[in-house]
Design an enzyme around this catalytic site. Structure first.
Site, mmCIF file in Angstrom:
data_model
loop_
_atom_site.group_PDB
_atom_site.id
_atom_site.type_symbol
_atom_site.label_atom_id
_atom_site.label_comp_id
_atom_site.label_asym_id
_atom_site.label_seq_id
_atom_site.Cartn_x
_atom_site.Cartn_y
_atom_site.Cartn_z
ATOM 1 N N TRP A 93 -5.212 3.092 -2.084
ATOM 2 C CA TRP A 93 -3.922 2.433 -2.326
ATOM 3 C C TRP A 93 -3.825 1.127 -1.547
ATOM 4 O O TRP A 93 -3.322 0.123 -2.053
ATOM 5 C CB TRP A 93 -2.758 3.359 -1.990
ATOM 6 C CG TRP A 93 -2.783 4.613 -2.817
ATOM 7 C CD1 TRP A 93 -2.939 5.889 -2.377
ATOM 8 C CD2 TRP A 93 -2.660 4.710 -4.250
ATOM 9 N NE1 TRP A 93 -2.929 6.766 -3.433
ATOM 10 C CE2 TRP A 93 -2.763 6.075 -4.585
ATOM 11 C CE3 TRP A 93 -2.492 3.776 -5.274
ATOM 12 C CZ2 TRP A 93 -2.687 6.533 -5.903
ATOM 13 C CZ3 TRP A 93 -2.412 4.227 -6.595
ATOM 14 C CH2 TRP A 93 -2.512 5.580 -6.894
ATOM 15 N N LYS A 108 6.102 11.828 -4.999
ATOM 16 C CA LYS A 108 5.360 12.618 -4.014
ATOM 17 C C LYS A 108 6.332 13.491 -3.194
ATOM 18 O O LYS A 108 6.163 14.686 -3.098
ATOM 19 C CB LYS A 108 4.558 11.716 -3.073
ATOM 20 C CG LYS A 108 3.718 10.661 -3.778
ATOM 21 C CD LYS A 108 2.408 11.196 -4.323
ATOM 22 C CE LYS A 108 1.721 10.281 -5.315
ATOM 23 N NZ LYS A 108 1.413 8.934 -4.876
ATOM 24 N N ASP A 125 3.710 1.030 2.665
ATOM 25 C CA ASP A 125 3.690 1.935 1.518
ATOM 26 C C ASP A 125 3.797 3.354 2.074
ATOM 27 O O ASP A 125 2.854 3.889 2.640
ATOM 28 C CB ASP A 125 2.368 1.747 0.757
ATOM 29 C CG ASP A 125 2.213 2.705 -0.420
ATOM 30 O OD1 ASP A 125 3.104 3.561 -0.621
ATOM 31 O OD2 ASP A 125 1.205 2.597 -1.145
#
Ligand SMILES: *Cc1c(COP(=O)(O)O)cnc(C)c1O
Length: 356
Positions: A101, A192, A168
């Site tokens: 990511w 999530k 993030d």
């Protein structure tokens, strides 16, 4: 048989949230309509959005300097929306590369300004979090990924720097208290630890905006969404509503301090078994282990597959690892009950005994 969802995302949600969400699909707040068919401008939907924003502010103890937005495009849109709004072409942003990511965020940022990758753990397949990083003080911001969903590592503390942070937090948002005052922006895809897919949470410091000279399309300018309270265009009403229900559940269950305690106890069950069991091996170095995604491998792929089949039979689902690490991954977000993790640890032990 009770089933446990260890999926990395979309992921487990509290049962009572799912029941309330299901009821709202049939009859939203006794309106006689489904939440799926009501206007985003209706009184109840506006109230739900206001409540979602208020809960984020309350849970993180945000000051009035921060705005809470519910946007679309997933966390992946933030990879370019952030540099577009924060980084001029002649300015440099720092990025810490701790996995897939982070790499995507770095790739997109390079299209908008200069990028200094101040540290990376790529040479060890991202099994640790870089420490003692030399961070230049003139960076516009420092971006990092607080929890590496795929590799199972997590920052145990904030990076040591005076540079403004952007993070993030897709896979550990609302899992523990954090000092938001160090950040200019925090973002997280909901799917999530907060809600269903389709909405992205952004927490942004208002005074940090408006410093770039390029044209930012209206829809991608954070200020548009601040001015319109995340209703500039049609928001993903249902995803936002379910996220609000989850935030309420977090509050009702003691808030972030309580989540952190629970998450530590839950992860310990699994890591203790991993350390003891001779058939399995954790991917992350011990000190950087994630409390949200536990990644591990078995002694052979054949054995891993056999164990995964057993897990499925016992009601433990979603444990197959990401292809870049292989093996297994147990995602143990806020809503996953300790009983499920205990069941997994017990099965690992039983499996080891059978194989001995
Ligand atoms: C899942 C994930 C993403 C991608 O989120 P999308 O909402 O699918 O774009 C980004 N960062 C992290 C840390 C993730 O876990």
């Amino acid at each position: 048989m009770k089933k446990y969802n260890f999926s990395a995302g979309p992921a487990v949600l509290p049962r009572e949230v799912i029941e309330k969400a299901a009821a709202s699909v049939l009859n939203y707040n006794n309106s006689g309509f489904s939440i799926l068919e009501v206007s985003h401008r209706s009184k109840d939907v506006v109230a739900a959005m206001d409540q979602a924003i208020a809960l984020v502010k309350e849970l993180y103890g945000l000051s009035d300097e921060y705005e809470v937005l519910f946007l679309q495009g997933g966390a992946s849109t933030q990879f370019f929306q952030i540099p577009m709004n924060f980084l001029n072409e002649d300015e440099t942003a720092g990025y810490i590369n701790t996995g897939a990511w982070s790499k995507k965020a770095i790739k997109d940022a390079k299209a908008y300004g200069k990028v200094n990758v101040v540290a990376s753990s790529e040479e060890q397949n991202f099994n640790y979090i870089p420490k003692n990083i030399n961070i230049p003080s003139d960076l516009k911001y420092l971006h990092y990924t607080s929890n590496n969903t795929i590799f199972g590592t997590q920052f145990q503390s904030l990076p040591e720097t005076d540079v403004r942070l952007i993070c993030d937090m897709s896979s550990d948002i609302f899992s523990k208290p954090i000092d938001v005052s160090r950040f200019d922006l925090i973002y997280a895809g909901a799917q999530k630890n907060m809600g269903p897919a389709g909405v992205t949470l952004v927490i942004v410091k208002k005074s940090a905006l408006g410093t770039v000279s390029r044209y930012v399309p209206v829809m991608l300018d954070y200020r548009t969404h601040i001015e319109n309270v995340s209703m500039y265009n049609t928001p993903p009403v249902f995803a936002m509503y379910v996220s609000m229900l989850t935030l309420q559940w977090i509050k009702d269950n003691g808030g972030l301090e309580a989540m952190a305690k629970r998450n530590e106890a839950k992860a310990k069950i699994l890591y203790d078994e991993l350390d003891r069991n001779t058939l399995f091996k954790g991917h992350s170095v011990a000190e950087d282990r994630s409390l949200m995604n536990v990644t591990f491998t078995g002694v052979s792929e054949e054995m891993e597959n056999e164990f995964l089949d057993r897990c499925k039979k016992e009601g433990l689902d979603g444990l197959k690892g990401h292809r870049s690490v292989g093996g297994l991954r147990a995602s143990i977000y806020n809503a996953l009950e300790a009983e499920g993790i205990q069941k997994l640890a017990d099965l690992m032990r039983a499996f080891e005994e059978e194989k001995a």
